[in-house]
Design an enzyme around this catalytic site. Sequence first.
Site, PDB file in Angstrom:
ATOM      1  N   HIS A 104       6.614 -23.004   9.807  1.00 21.31           N
ATOM      2  CA  HIS A 104       7.073 -22.712  11.163  1.00 21.31           C
ATOM      3  C   HIS A 104       6.572 -21.350  11.590  1.00 21.31           C
ATOM      4  O   HIS A 104       6.329 -20.468  10.762  1.00 21.31           O
ATOM      5  CB  HIS A 104       8.599 -22.773  11.254  1.00 21.31           C
ATOM      6  CG  HIS A 104       9.301 -21.865  10.297  1.00 21.31           C
ATOM      7  ND1 HIS A 104       9.487 -22.177   8.957  1.00 21.31           N
ATOM      8  CD2 HIS A 104       9.843 -20.633  10.466  1.00 21.31           C
ATOM      9  CE1 HIS A 104      10.125 -21.191   8.369  1.00 21.31           C
ATOM     10  NE2 HIS A 104      10.347 -20.226   9.252  1.00 21.31           N
ATOM     11  N   HIS A 106       7.657 -18.234  14.144  1.00 20.91           N
ATOM     12  CA  HIS A 106       8.688 -17.640  14.999  1.00 20.91           C
ATOM     13  C   HIS A 106       8.037 -17.151  16.287  1.00 20.91           C
ATOM     14  O   HIS A 106       6.988 -16.496  16.251  1.00 20.91           O
ATOM     15  CB  HIS A 106       9.321 -16.422  14.316  1.00 20.91           C
ATOM     16  CG  HIS A 106      10.092 -16.731  13.078  1.00 20.91           C
ATOM     17  ND1 HIS A 106      11.461 -16.860  13.073  1.00 20.91           N
ATOM     18  CD2 HIS A 106       9.690 -16.937  11.793  1.00 20.91           C
ATOM     19  CE1 HIS A 106      11.872 -17.119  11.841  1.00 20.91           C
ATOM     20  NE2 HIS A 106      10.813 -17.170  11.048  1.00 20.91           N
TER      21      HIS A 106
HETATM   22  P1  5GP Z   1      12.075 -17.951   7.782  1.00 19.90           P
HETATM   23  O1  5GP Z   1      13.099 -17.018   7.177  1.00 19.90           O
HETATM   24  O2  5GP Z   1      11.795 -19.104   6.848  1.00 19.90           O
HETATM   25  O3  5GP Z   1      10.843 -17.272   8.286  1.00 19.90           O
HETATM   26  O4  5GP Z   1      12.749 -18.544   9.091  1.00 19.90           O
HETATM   27  C1  5GP Z   1      13.683 -19.574   9.070  1.00 19.90           C
HETATM   28  C2  5GP Z   1      14.444 -19.510  10.371  1.00 19.90           C
HETATM   29  O5  5GP Z   1      15.166 -20.721  10.528  1.00 19.90           O
HETATM   30  C3  5GP Z   1      15.486 -18.370  10.421  1.00 19.90           C
HETATM   31  O6  5GP Z   1      15.190 -17.498  11.500  1.00 19.90           O
HETATM   32  C4  5GP Z   1      16.807 -19.094  10.614  1.00 19.90           C
HETATM   33  O7  5GP Z   1      17.643 -18.437  11.526  1.00 19.90           O
HETATM   34  C5  5GP Z   1      16.393 -20.450  11.144  1.00 19.90           C
HETATM   35  N1  5GP Z   1      17.283 -21.513  10.774  1.00 19.90           N
HETATM   36  C6  5GP Z   1      17.822 -21.741   9.544  1.00 19.90           C
HETATM   37  N2  5GP Z   1      18.601 -22.855   9.580  1.00 19.90           N
HETATM   38  C7  5GP Z   1      18.542 -23.331  10.855  1.00 19.90           C
HETATM   39  C8  5GP Z   1      19.142 -24.450  11.499  1.00 19.90           C
HETATM   40  O8  5GP Z   1      19.888 -25.235  10.928  1.00 19.90           O
HETATM   41  N3  5GP Z   1      18.849 -24.608  12.822  1.00 19.90           N
HETATM   42  C9  5GP Z   1      18.027 -23.767  13.505  1.00 19.90           C
HETATM   43  N4  5GP Z   1      17.817 -24.006  14.802  1.00 19.90           N
HETATM   44  N5  5GP Z   1      17.450 -22.695  12.926  1.00 19.90           N
HETATM   45  C10 5GP Z   1      17.707 -22.483  11.612  1.00 19.90           C
END
Ligand code: 5GP
Length: 142
Positions: A104, A106
């Site tokens: 993903h 951001h």
């Molecule tokens: P990472 O830390 O992997 O770069 O980003 C993962 C993102 O997913 C985080 O910003 C977190 O807030 C978001 N996230 C985690 N669980 C969920 C969820 O159940 N729903 C949504 N919409 N976002 C989520």
Amino acid sequence: MTHPTDGTCIFCKIVAGQLPCFKLYEDASTIAFMDINPANAGHALAVAKGHYPTIDATPPEVVAAVAQTAQRVARAVMKTFNPFGLNLVQANGEGAAQSVPHLHVHVIPRQRNDGLALNWQAVPGDRAAIEAAYKQLQTALS
Ligand code: 5GP
Ligand code: ZN
């Protein structure tokens, strides 16, 4: 279109419609929705539909599709919120603070003095060290 999936992954569950999200956009290979823990108002995610843990494990055409969805969402965020700036961030691995191992990007609108720890001061590097890393990468790319 079929995608690799992981039954324990929160984003796979969102893609499958088993968990709710604030869905912004969807096409054959990507989905975009609001981040549940926004770093700033308007923080959204452009997500591969397939379960690919990191950038290196993702087919290039899926990377391209996610990038296009990130751009689409970024344009909407810019038009809607007119932020001071906007960062695209894509984390790979624990050391990069990746918490969901499913590719993903951001889309994070920035506010003046928002204190988000994404930026670093430009400190001139050692030329020989830069060149040594360059040579290692050249080898890996050839
Ligand atoms: P990472 O830390 O992997 O770069 O980003 C993962 C993102 O997913 C985080 O910003 C977190 O807030 C978001 N996230 C985690 N669980 C969920 C969820 O159940 N729903 C949504 N919409 N976002 C989520
Ligand atoms: Zn997944």
